[in-house]
Design an enzyme around this catalytic site. Structure first.
Site, PDB file in Angstrom:
ATOM      1  N   GLY A   1       0.696  -1.195  -0.001  1.00 12.29           N
ATOM      2  CA  GLY A   1      -0.073   0.108  -0.204  1.00 12.29           C
ATOM      3  C   GLY A   1       0.864   1.278   0.001  1.00 12.29           C
ATOM      4  N   THR A   2       1.979   1.203   0.785  1.00 12.89           N
ATOM      5  CA  THR A   2       2.689   2.424   0.874  1.00 12.89           C
ATOM      6  C   THR A   2       3.367   2.736  -0.442  1.00 12.89           C
ATOM      7  OG1 THR A   2       3.508   2.206   3.161  1.00 12.89           O
ATOM      8  CG2 THR A   2       5.179   3.216   1.751  1.00 12.89           C
TER       9      THR A   2
ATOM     10  N   GLN B   1      -7.854   1.620   4.852  1.00 12.07           N
ATOM     11  CA  GLN B   1      -8.809   1.400   6.013  1.00 12.07           C
ATOM     12  C   GLN B   1     -10.088   1.092   5.602  1.00 12.07           C
ATOM     13  OE1 GLN B   1      -7.500   0.611   8.961  1.00 12.07           O
ATOM     14  NE2 GLN B   1      -5.586   1.299   8.574  1.00 12.07           N
TER      15      GLN B   1
ATOM     16  N   SER C   1      -4.324  -1.646   0.481  1.00 14.79           N
ATOM     17  CA  SER C   1      -3.281  -2.601   1.081  1.00 14.79           C
ATOM     18  C   SER C   1      -3.867  -3.755   1.413  1.00 14.79           C
ATOM     19  CB  SER C   1      -2.520  -1.735   2.242  1.00 14.79           C
ATOM     20  OG  SER C   1      -1.321  -2.702   2.363  1.00 14.79           O
ATOM     21  N   ALA C   2      -3.515  -5.116   1.258  1.00 14.48           N
ATOM     22  CA  ALA C   2      -4.264  -6.274   1.153  1.00 14.48           C
ATOM     23  C   ALA C   2      -4.002  -6.396   2.591  1.00 14.48           C
ATOM     24  CB  ALA C   2      -3.601  -7.385   0.099  1.00 14.48           C
ATOM     25  N   HIS C   3      -3.010  -6.454   3.504  1.00 17.03           N
ATOM     26  CA  HIS C   3      -2.853  -7.051   4.891  1.00 17.03           C
ATOM     27  C   HIS C   3      -3.921  -6.087   5.833  1.00 17.03           C
ATOM     28  CE1 HIS C   3      -0.181  -3.540   5.294  1.00 17.03           C
ATOM     29  NE2 HIS C   3      -0.112  -3.518   6.553  1.00 17.03           N
TER      30      HIS C   3
ATOM     31  N   CYS D   1       4.860   8.096  24.097  1.00 18.80           N
ATOM     32  CA  CYS D   1       5.918   7.200  24.600  1.00 18.80           C
ATOM     33  C   CYS D   1       6.146   5.924  23.853  1.00 18.80           C
ATOM     34  CB  CYS D   1       4.997   6.846  25.981  1.00 18.80           C
ATOM     35  SG  CYS D   1       4.056   8.093  26.804  1.00 18.80           S
TER      36      CYS D   1
END
Length: 463
Positions: free
Chosen positions: A69-70, A177, A194-196, A320
């Site tokens: 996807g990136t 998403q 993005s498939a994952h 954090c």
């Protein structure tokens, strides 16, 4: 162990597993070759492209498969910006886009382009009018996600696409998403996925460039994937990715409604059972499976470890949990509390009993972390002595989140109503968390001024 981080990566869907194993026997050959094995692979690739196009809502010849996807986002942005360079080099994107968009925007700016970042409201939503107002005659591309990856807020893609079309500017939609829940509506020009994120195997992305959109792929090209993605693709993974996308979309209405009820339960119970907690994101216009909340006086990483020991895998946008010790850019843009941030994103099939157990475990986990950090109790108001009227200074220099806010909370009760105190802090998160604490606790945030080290944050006691 209950896995509640589907927004990062959804578990491999059973349909994807079956399709992957089956296609390993038929899809290993080069689909560009004319012999029998190549023809079989080509049939699989063509069928996968047609099925993916139907799921996305585009033509098959507008869609290509990428390694992630990136890479889809980077290719979409670089290809469009290059093709429209004569128009101008101005890029517009929202302040809450995925880091892949921000990284590509930074590279564009470093190469001499200009970038306008459109802000969001406290729920993380962009106003379509604000995005439209940011468009200029030299705008080459606008980018807007369909739904936010950290807080689940849905964006006004259709309205933004209409404004972009009127201005003659292509709109790229990052649909990573939202795509599992259905196609993205509107007259967008480019789309990525993005498939994952939907239960497909990692290493498969989608890039859609609608006909009529000027696009010039950057870098070396070859004959594959319309010249937009070089190299030999992972066809078995592509087949598995598309099979799982069709499967999850087929059940999206029923499963989405079920998960939305579970998320509503989390939103209500967290607010009722965990003191000093803020549920963030749009309560209505949101993805059905995502809920995010932030807890005062809590170290986000410590809380995640506590929940992990209790059998729950969740995510966080807290400063954090980052190696840079800076707040999530999404939470910062929203102006909400970043400390003690927890994102719960339920995968398909999440059991109701697992959610109930999480809600039973969470209050004690938060209480335990607060106790470790020496956080004040919500029921500790103290009468102020006359010596406090001058306005004390809380030295939190060198302390990281959430300690500056904890130190502030410990002494606010010693300050007369109407008087101020100053917090010295050099932690970047303090710039976001001290104003957020004031809003949550009914105090007044006066402002910030420069200090010899870090910054001085001034707070006036109101209650």
């Amino acid at each position: 162990m209950s896995y509640f981080d589907a927004a990062s990566a959804a578990p491999l869907h059973p349909v994807a597993r079956e399709a992957l194993l089956a296609s390993l026997d038929e899809g290993w050959a080069d689909p560009a070759r004319p012999y029998r094995e190549g023809r079989r692979a080509r049939l699989l690739l063509d069928a996968a492209r047609e099925a993916a196009a139907e799921a996305v809502g585009c033509r098959p010849d507008e869609l290509v498969f990428t390694p992630s996807g990136t890479q889809s986002v980077h290719s979409a942005m670089s290809g469009t910006l290059a093709a429209r360079r004569r128009v101008g080099r101005h890029l517009v994107h929202s302040a809450v886009e995925h880091s892949s968009v921000l990284h590509a925007a930074a590279a564009h700016e470093a190469a001499g382009g200009t970038v306008t970042e459109v802000g969001v409201d406290r729920t993380g939503r962009v106003a379509a009018g604000d995005l439209a107002a940011a468009l200029r005659p030299d705008t080459a591309l606008a980018v807007l996600q369909s739904a936010n990856h950290e807080v689940g807020t849905e964006q006004p893609v259709e309205e933004a696409a209409a404004a972009c079309r009127e201005a003659g500017v292509p709109l790229l939609v990052d649909a990573a998403q939202s795509l599992p829940w259905g196609p993205v509506g509107g007259a967008w020009s480019l789309l990525t996925g993005s498939a994952h994120k939907w239960g497909g195997p990692p290493g498969v992305g989608l890039l859609v460039v609608r006909k009529g959109t000027r696009f010039a792929p950057q870098g070396p090209q070859d004959e594959r994937e319309s010249g937009r993605v070089p190299g030999f693709g992972n066809l078995p993974a592509v087949v598995a990715a598309v099979a799982s996308l069709r499967a999850v979309q087929a059940g999206a209405a029923a499963e989405g409604a079920r998960l939305r009820e579970l998320v509503d339960r989390i939103r209500a119970r967290v607010a009722d059972t965990v003191p000093d907690t803020e549920v963030v994101g749009d309560p209505l216009r949101r993805l059905p499976h995502v809920v995010t909340f932030s807890c005062l006086y809590v170290d986000g990483e410590t809380l995640l470890h506590e929940l992990d020991r209790a059998g729950f895998s969740v995510s966080s946008g807290s400063s954090c949990t980052s190696s840079t010790l800076t707040p999530s850019h999404v939470l910062r843009a929203m102006g909400v509390l970043s400390e003690g941030n927890v994102r719960v994103s339920l995968p398909s099939g999440t059991a109701e009993a697992d959610v109930d157990r999480f809600l039973d475990v969470l209050p004690e986990a938060v209480r335990s972390v607060r106790e470790q950090l020496g956080a004040p109790s919500a029921a500790e108001p103290r009468a102020a002595g006359p010596e406090a009227a001058a306005g004390p200074v809380v030295d939190a220099l060198g302390k990281r989140c959430p300690l500056p806010v904890i130190e502030l909370a410990k002494v606010i009760g010693d300050v007369p109503v109407g008087a101020t105190l100053t917090v010295l802090a050099d932690d970047e998160a303090a710039r976001l968390d001290i104003p957020a604490w004031c809003e949550m606790r009914g105090q007044e945030y006066v402002g910030e001024r420069a200090a010899e080290r870090g910054a001085a944050y001034v707070v006036r006691r109101r209650v």
